[in-house]
Design a protein around this motif. Structure first.
Motif, short mmCIF file in Angstrom:
data_model
loop_
_atom_site.label_atom_id
_atom_site.label_comp_id
_atom_site.label_asym_id
_atom_site.label_seq_id
_atom_site.Cartn_x
_atom_site.Cartn_y
_atom_site.Cartn_z
N GLN A 143 0.83 -1.21 0.00
CA GLN A 143 0.00 0.00 0.00
C GLN A 143 0.86 1.26 0.00
O GLN A 143 0.62 2.19 -0.78
CB GLN A 143 -0.92 -0.01 1.22
N ILE B 210 1.34 4.14 -3.02
CA ILE B 210 1.19 5.58 -2.78
C ILE B 210 2.43 6.32 -3.25
O ILE B 210 2.34 7.36 -3.91
CB ILE B 210 0.94 5.85 -1.28
N TYR B 211 3.61 5.77 -2.94
CA TYR B 211 4.86 6.45 -3.31
C TYR B 211 5.03 6.49 -4.83
O TYR B 211 5.46 7.51 -5.38
CB TYR B 211 6.04 5.74 -2.67
N ARG C 172 2.80 6.62 -7.12
CA ARG C 172 1.92 7.64 -7.70
C ARG C 172 2.43 9.05 -7.45
O ARG C 172 2.20 9.95 -8.26
CB ARG C 172 0.51 7.51 -7.11
N LEU D 27 -2.88 9.52 4.31
CA LEU D 27 -3.09 10.66 3.43
C LEU D 27 -4.26 11.52 3.89
O LEU D 27 -5.02 11.14 4.79
CB LEU D 27 -3.32 10.17 2.00
N ASN E 179 -4.54 14.98 -2.20
CA ASN E 179 -4.27 13.87 -1.29
C ASN E 179 -2.83 13.86 -0.75
O ASN E 179 -2.13 12.85 -0.85
CB ASN E 179 -4.55 12.53 -1.99
#
Length: 280
Positions: free
Chosen positions: A46, A50-51, A53, A218, A224
């Motif tokens: 997960q 996130i990183y 993106r 986030l 975000n």
């Protein structure tokens, strides 16, 4: 004779620090993924998603096959170097507290950093106004970016305010007491600050560093940003610095002569105001 404040170096170094620190904060998941072991593969996946993106340099290969690239390493090395040289180069302005020690210069430097962050916030808001009302193309990131910066400014300013002794104090009883009683008051005040900081860090360490930072929580908006993941740890870091500065203030002010506080500006304050506006 003390050098005057306001040299170009005093502003360039804090501005560079804002840039390198912002890069580190935005790319912090890269360091966590490479250097902090994740016990849960799903959580690691997960954070990694996130990183990926949010990675500013997605096409740059990581060092040793990891997520950290050369720019991340440069920012990591440059940030403490900028703090060191920034603290050495900063000079107290005419309106600032006199007699700052070398350690106090770190707080002075962070005060300059907040000024650069406020300037950056202003530019971001002006850009958003231009894009929204002139180009009719509002951004998705300006509001959250301004909120993020303003939160850091608020937290860092507390550290600077403690060093400047400009936090709210009531002198009605303090001024009429003999110096030894004033020292007792100062010691009790410092003890309360340190105690509060200790229990705040002790009681919320797991919630902040595990549930927020470790999971890289986030904000939940279109942009975000990781506001919960970064601001809550910053609260604990800054309250620790504030408590440390309170102890340093107590030591530095221990042997000072009693000071009488009035609502009327004295001659020294008038001279400081004149120097601040350039009327030497």
């Amino acid at each position: 004779m003390q050098k005057r404040s306001g040299g170009i170096v005093e502003w360039l170094i804090p501005l560079a620090f804002v840039g390198t620190a912002a890069w580190l904060i935005w790319h912090l998941p890269a360091f966590m993924l490479d250097w902090v072991p994740y016990t849960s593969e799903s959580m690691r996946a997960q954070v990694e998603a996130i990183y990926i993106r949010a990675d500013v340099t997605p096409n740059m290969s990581g060092i040793f096959g990891g997520h950290i690239d050369i720019i991340d390493i440069i920012a990591l090395i440059a940030t403490p170097i900028l703090v060191f040289f920034g603290a050495r180069s900063v000079r107290p302005a005419g309106m600032e507290y006199e007699g700052a020690s070398k350690i106090d210069h770190i707080a002075l430097f962070m005060g300059r950093v907040t000024m650069m962050m406020i300037a950056t916030m202003t530019i971001v808001m002006l850009y958003e106004v231009f894009m929204r009302y002139i180009m009719e193309q509002p951004t998705e990131w300006a509001n959250e970016m301004t909120l993020w910066f303003a939160s850091f400014v608020f937290l860092i300013s507390g550290f600077y305010a403690m060093q400047q002794r400009c936090h709210i104090r009531i002198f009605l009883i303090y001024d009429i007491m003999p110096r030894w009683v004033q020292r007792v008051f100062d010691s009790v005040s410092c003890l309360l600050i340190v105690t509060f900081a200790f229990f705040l860090v002790y009681g919320s360490y797991k919630q902040v560093f595990v549930n927020k930072l470790y999971r890289w929580e986030l904000y939940g908006s279109a942009f975000n940003p990781p506001i919960p993941a970064t601001l809550q740890p910053m609260v604990l870091i800054m309250i620790t610095l504030v408590a440390t500065q309170a102890v340093l203030n107590l030591i530095a002010d221990w042997n000072k002569t009693p000071e009488i506080h009035t609502d009327e500006p004295d001659q020294d304050e008038i001279e400081m105001l004149k120097r601040a506006v350039g009327q030497d």
